[in-house]
Design an enzyme around this catalytic site. Structure first.
Site, PDB file in Angstrom:
ATOM      1  N   LYS A  83       0.862  -1.200   0.000  1.00 32.28           N
ATOM      2  CA  LYS A  83       0.000   0.000   0.000  1.00 32.28           C
ATOM      3  C   LYS A  83       0.887   1.235   0.000  1.00 32.28           C
ATOM      4  O   LYS A  83       1.901   1.281   0.718  1.00 32.28           O
ATOM      5  CB  LYS A  83      -0.886  -0.027   1.248  1.00 32.28           C
ATOM      6  CG  LYS A  83      -1.909   1.113   1.356  1.00 32.28           C
ATOM      7  CD  LYS A  83      -2.784   0.934   2.614  1.00 32.28           C
ATOM      8  CE  LYS A  83      -3.849   2.011   2.714  1.00 32.28           C
ATOM      9  NZ  LYS A  83      -4.679   1.869   3.924  1.00 32.28           N
ATOM     10  N   SER A 158      -9.607   1.990   3.268  1.00 32.35           N
ATOM     11  CA  SER A 158      -8.771   2.762   2.382  1.00 32.35           C
ATOM     12  C   SER A 158      -7.767   1.895   1.592  1.00 32.35           C
ATOM     13  O   SER A 158      -7.145   2.405   0.665  1.00 32.35           O
ATOM     14  CB  SER A 158      -8.002   3.818   3.173  1.00 32.35           C
ATOM     15  OG  SER A 158      -7.191   3.219   4.142  1.00 32.35           O
ATOM     16  N   SER A 182      -9.769  -0.334   7.525  1.00 33.69           N
ATOM     17  CA  SER A 182      -9.228  -0.184   6.172  1.00 33.69           C
ATOM     18  C   SER A 182      -8.526  -1.392   5.589  1.00 33.69           C
ATOM     19  O   SER A 182      -8.155  -1.361   4.420  1.00 33.69           O
ATOM     20  CB  SER A 182      -8.263   1.010   6.143  1.00 33.69           C
ATOM     21  OG  SER A 182      -9.000   2.210   6.303  1.00 33.69           O
TER      22      SER A 182
END
Lengths: 495, 98, 477
Positions: A83, A158, A182
């Site tokens: 990420k 997210s 997330s």
């Protein structure tokens, strides 16, 4: 071009076995995954940066080690996506924000170092909501990732890119971060496995901070065995993180056994109300039934402060975020507004131009709840409610070993469906948020497909620092659930 | 909703070093108002005798030894600097003295 | 109207630990700009602070030296404001639970002891340094100073004159220097003082409006600034004006304070507990360990020197002004020197030599033992005091023992009566005029004749004996 069958849909443990057997090389595997990314990512849009040269160089090193007869590590040759909230010396670290466009970190996150030392092969950086603020990845300044199960739908957020990449076979393992769900929510929406470990299990050094007392890094995997392998590598005290727990890390692979005879499952009555989507409820109850049949007991527990969790969370996380994001000012790195003026103008122009609307909204909220006259009413109050929420869980765990719940109230929604009202988006975090507030571990795993062909996620929570019981329950369910998720269609035709 | 005024929003924006256009201000008055009103829910709870969760983990005394470690070299330090002269990070002249 | 000044002092002390408070960068003052920096003290994304244990040790020691209570449980907090010298745009400091609190300092002012309360001693990180002389419309920032450990020491408003403030600062600096926790150098910025000054009608309990005076570069500057500010406020009140609560700077060239109202007039620091650091729990064992390491403090040593060595308050004061001199003195006495003589030599000739050569007493090549030996050689008449005065610079220069130097340079004084008698007789014979003058009643001539004997013996004659022998010879006839 389809991938050769032997390279399709691999897990980390299969790669380990394959490399040991010598039937494939790490380079072959990496190349197959880079081909896959080239093939499907134009549709999925999970990656913001692909590291072809770097990844192949890492794979080559692994192959050389194997040829020398060395043990290349527990994650040797495993294609990994990161990420873009994780600091990497390679490439850029942007948190998918304009304010960090082009930023190159001079150090690697501790977790990244550990994965590399374990033989991991990094394929690139993955899309996310800007600064991890969002539940759909629609707040990325780069692109909106598509859900591989239905390209019109969001992958969740997210860590949307991380979940979609694993689901679409664009990597075998990915890392995300979880502050209010997330990791778990996108795992649920994309039909893969995702875990937020206990707060303090995994070092936060190199994680660009959103809310310091809530953030944790965690893995996305295809199955529970891979989850255990990844956790073994990631967990453990780091002297660079004062909040990293000084506790021994068990061998999580020892939890991979099918046995729930001694397990009591707690079902929070506050979670199973009429508000819960009927189809989702059916899937969860199906999962519970599987475990009950194998000997687990089920009891009702209560988390009386459930209704206050969202308010509590959004006060604490925005307050901490408003301070954590203050450093982005154009002085030492990142975007600096080209408009002229004195230093204070530079600050406000840089931030106004560099941050997206959701980030600005949260900074405003966070600044407000900390400001003079409001601190007691909001921030201090929320910290006290947090204590109540934590106590709810600790009390519940007196009566049960794990808590089972939905991860998300609904399956993936369509892109644009929820962007009009920020509060409505916040309210969809209801099942995941309390876990971060209580600092306990939580994971999501697939428990079926809805009628519209979208994944449903089962959430499992356990006591602080007891990921082992959670893994055992998850593994047992996975091996006995009686269905296969199959492959996401990634467009019109299934492959 | 009357919960937060335009002046409040303007003040908070200045504290947060954000400059907001009038329509963004208006939008925030509404959005922040709705969210803050939702947060008022917490007042339903009596927390007079509850200790706040100041730290997520119950740990104390995490220290490092007073040992010097490597620093960045200048190239790395200035690698991402929007403006520097190789010796200092440069910003528009700071007018008010320390 | 009689006004009473009410002053509180806030002192920031840079600790002399080897590494910074939250990262392992060096604290070395003389490094090139932006070379003692790392992602942590540059406030880069993804970094986390880790507390330097030596900073907590130093803070506890300073707190104990100021008679503070050391908090059993304290925490760090974020102080949020935007400024280019603050890389995270928040400073990690301590807000409501400082490490030490509730202490006091006894300060001698014109012979009287004043007790000044210490509100708190807390830990925080220093900011970077702004450089305004870059040109091209820019300011430069050097982050070497960012994250250097600071102690903030806040006094109660128990100070009532510029003189008292000066004495407080001197006493504080002396204690910190004894504890060896800081270089305490105001010019280099390792000690900074800010004064909160207000005045009120004499006898009134209520506090007046205060101003904060910053940016003073020396103790004497602080003295002048406080005096000026007291006078300014007095004039203002007498003219019927109101005092504005504000920050004021000190212009040393024009000798005035001036208003420094910055853009952010109201500082809402939005303090909240630092989530990246864990609380500090200090138990009795830790306090005992620090207590055991504490040296005898200046005031206690000052009193003991008077009692134990019979020194005057003045001498005791000078000798204890630095821990180096105090240690040197005691070691000299321990090596056998009589205290009064040791005191005189150290405060006088030795200190003058060290000042001239810009050496600290700890770096002096002439060790206390050697000084004691030198004093012993005077006492047993091997050399005269005059010879010793020439010997001492050599000892400081070379580090050689006095005995070795005496032998090397043949400086043993001549105490042989026969040799001296010869010299005296020669001088008497060669100077009939002065001899006659002396016998005729001019006492000064004696000194002249003594001088001639010293000259003839190249200064090595034992002056006491010369006097005796000359007296004898001149009174014969």
């Amino acid at each position: 071009m389809t991938m050769p069958k032997k390279l399709n849909n691999l897990t980390a443990h299969e790669i380990r076995d394959t490399l040991r057997a010598g039937s494939l090389t790490a380079t072959q595997i990496a190349e197959a995954y880079f081909r896959r990314i080239a093939e499907v990512d134009p549709k999925v849009l999970a990656y913001v940066d692909v590291w072809r040269d770097y990844g192949l160089a890492q794979a080559d090193k692994i192959d050389q080690a194997v040829r020398r007869g060395e043990d290349p590590g527990p994650l040797a040759g495993v294609p990994i996506g990161l990420k873009d909230v994780l600091c990497t010396r390679q490439g850029y670290t942007t948190c998918c924000s304009k304010i960090l466009k082009g930023y190159r970190s001079p150090f690697d996150a501790t977790v990244v170092e550990r994965l590399e030392a374990a033989g991991g092969v990094f394929l690139g950086k993955l899309n996310m909501d800007e600064f991890a603020m969002g539940s759909s990845t629609e707040n990325s300044s780069v692109q909106v990732t598509r859900n591989p199960w239905n390209l019109k739908c969001v992958p969740g957020g997210s860590s949307g890119g991380s979940a979609a990449a694993v689901a679409a076979d664009e990597c075998v393992l990915s890392l995300g971060s979880d502050t209010g769900g997330s990791i778990r929510q996108p795992a649920a929406l994309c039909g893969c496995v995702g875990m937020k470990p206990t707060y303090g299990r995994v070092s936060r050094y190199g994680l660009v901070a959103f809310a310091s007392s809530l953030d944790q890094i965690g893995p996305f995997t295809k199955d529970v065995e891979d989850l255990a392998i990844a956790l073994n590598v990631m967990c453990g005290r780091d002297c660079h993180d004062s909040t990293s727990a000084d506790l021994p890390v068990p061998d999580f692979t020892k939890s991979l056994r099918q046995d729930v005879a001694d397990i009591t499952i707690g079902l929070p009555k506050e979670y199973y109300t009429d508000a819960l989507n009927a189809e989702m409820r059916e899937k969860i109850e199906g999962a519970i039934a599987v475990l009950e049949k194998l000997g687990a007991k089920v009891v009702e527990v209560s988390l009386p402060h459930t209704d206050y969790a969202i308010a509590c969370y959004y006060i604490i996380c925005t307050a901490e975020a408003s301070a954590n994001l203050a450093r982005f000012d154009g002085v030492r790195y990142g975007y600096r507004s080209p408009s002229s003026g004195d230093v204070h103008d530079m600050y406000s122009n840089t931030k106004t131009e560099g941050f997206g609307p959701e980030v600005k909204r949260r900074i405003m909220l966070g600044t407000y709840v900390l400001s003079s006259g409001y601190y007691d009413a909001y921030y201090l109050k929320a910290q006290k409610v947090r204590s109540l929420i934590r106590r709810d869980f600790l009390d519940a765990f007196e009566k049960c070993d794990v808590i089972l719940a939905p991860t998300s109230p609904t399956a993936a929604f369509e892109i644009g469906e929820k962007t009009a009202d920020p509060l409505e988006m916040y309210l969809s975090d209801i099942y995941t948020i309390s876990v971060n507030l209580a600092t306990i571990p939580g994971m999501s795993m697939p428990c079926g497909l809805t009628k519209r062909g979208l994944p449903a996620g089962l959430q499992i929570m356990s006591k602080p620092f007891n990921e082992e019981t959670m893994l055992r329950v998850a593994y047992t369910y996975e091996k006995n659930r009686g269905f296969e998720m199959g492959q996401p269609p990634i467009g019109a035709r299934a492959r | 909703m009357g919960k937060i005024t335009r002046e409040d929003v303007a003040y908070v924006a200045s504290l947060a070093q954000l400059s907001l256009t009038p329509d963004v201000q208006d939008r925030l008055v509404k959005e922040m108002g709705d969210i803050l009103q939702y947060m008022d829910k917490l007042n339903e709870l009596d927390t007079a005798n509850i200790e706040p969760t100041i730290h997520a983990l119950a740990m104390t005394n995490v220290f490092r030894d007073d040992v010097v470690g490597p620093s960045l070299d200048r190239e790395q330090a200035f690698m991402n600097a929007p403006k520097s002269d190789g010796e200092y990070f440069l910003v528009p002249k700071i007018l008010d003295t320390e | 109207m009689e006004y009473e000044p009410v002053i509180g002092l806030e002192v920031h002390v840079e600790l002399n630990t080897r590494s910074k408070v939250f990262c392992s960068c060096s604290t070395n003052f003389h490094a090139e700009p932006n070379t003692n920096v790392c992602p942590i003290c540059l406030g880069m994304p993804g970094v986390l602070p880790v507390m330097n244990r030596a900073v907590v040790d130093a803070a506890i020691m300073v707190g104990l030296a100021m008679n503070c209570t050391v908090s059993k449980w304290s925490k760090m907090d974020r102080k949020n404001y935007f400024y280019p010298d603050l890389p995270k745009n928040y400073q990690i400091s301590q807000y409501d639970l400082p490490l030490c609190y509730g202490g006091h300092l006894e300060v001698a002012v014109d012979g009287r002891l004043h007790r000044i309360g210490i509100t708190r001693v807390h830990i925080e990180e220093d900011t970077a340094r702004n450089v305004h002389t870059i040109g091209g419309g820019d300011s430069g920032i050097d982050f070497n100073r960012s994250t250097i450990p600071l102690l903030e020491i806040v006094s109660e408003p128990d100070i009532h004159s510029a003189q008292e403030a000066f004495c407080y600062l001197t006493a504080l600096k002396q204690i910190l220097q004894y504890l060896k926790v800081s270089d305490c150098n105001m010019e280099e910025g390792s000690l900074r003082a800010e004064a909160n000054i207000s005045i009120r009608p004499a006898g009134s309990e209520k506090l007046g409006v205060k101003t904060e005076v910053k940016n003073v570069a020396s103790f004497s500057g602080t003295f002048k600034a406080i005096e000026y500010e007291i006078a300014r406020q007095t004039r203002a009140l007498e003219a019927g004006e109101k005092i504005v609560q504000e920050t004021r700077g000190w212009d040393a060239d024009r000798a005035i304070t001036f208003s420094q109202r910055t853009k952010e007039s109201a500082h809402d620091y939005r303090y909240f507990p630092e989530p990246d650091l864990v609380p500090i729990a200090v138990d009795d064992a830790w306090i005992d360990r620090i207590q055991a390491r504490m040296p005898e403090l200046p005031r206690a040593r000052f009193l003991r020197f008077q009692e134990q060595y019979g020194l005057s308050p003045y001498d005791a004061g000078v000798l204890t002004s630095t821990i180096g001199m105090a240690n040197y003195f005691e070691e000299t006495v321990d090596a056998g020197a009589p205290p009064k003589q040791a005191a005189n030599w150290i405060m006088g000739d030795l200190q003058a030599l060290l000042t001239e050569r810009k050496i600290g007493i700890e770096d002096c090549n002439a060790s206390p033992r050697k000084l004691a030996d030198m004093i012993g050689l005077i006492d047993n008449d091997t050399i005269s005091g005059k010879i010793a005065k020439e010997l001492l610079p050599e000892m400081v220069e070379t580090g050689l023992a006095p005995k070795a130097l005496i032998d090397q340079k043949g400086l043993v004084q001549i105490s042989d009566e026969t040799a001296l008698l010869d010299a005296v007789r020669l001088v008497i014979g060669a100077n009939p005029g002065p001899v006659a003058d002396y016998r005729g009643g001019k006492k000064q001539a004696f000194g002249f004749l003594v001088g001639q004997v010293m000259k003839a013996t190249k200064g090595k004659a034992n002056p006491k004996l010369v006097n005796e022998i000359l007296q004898r010879e001149l009174s014969r006839e």
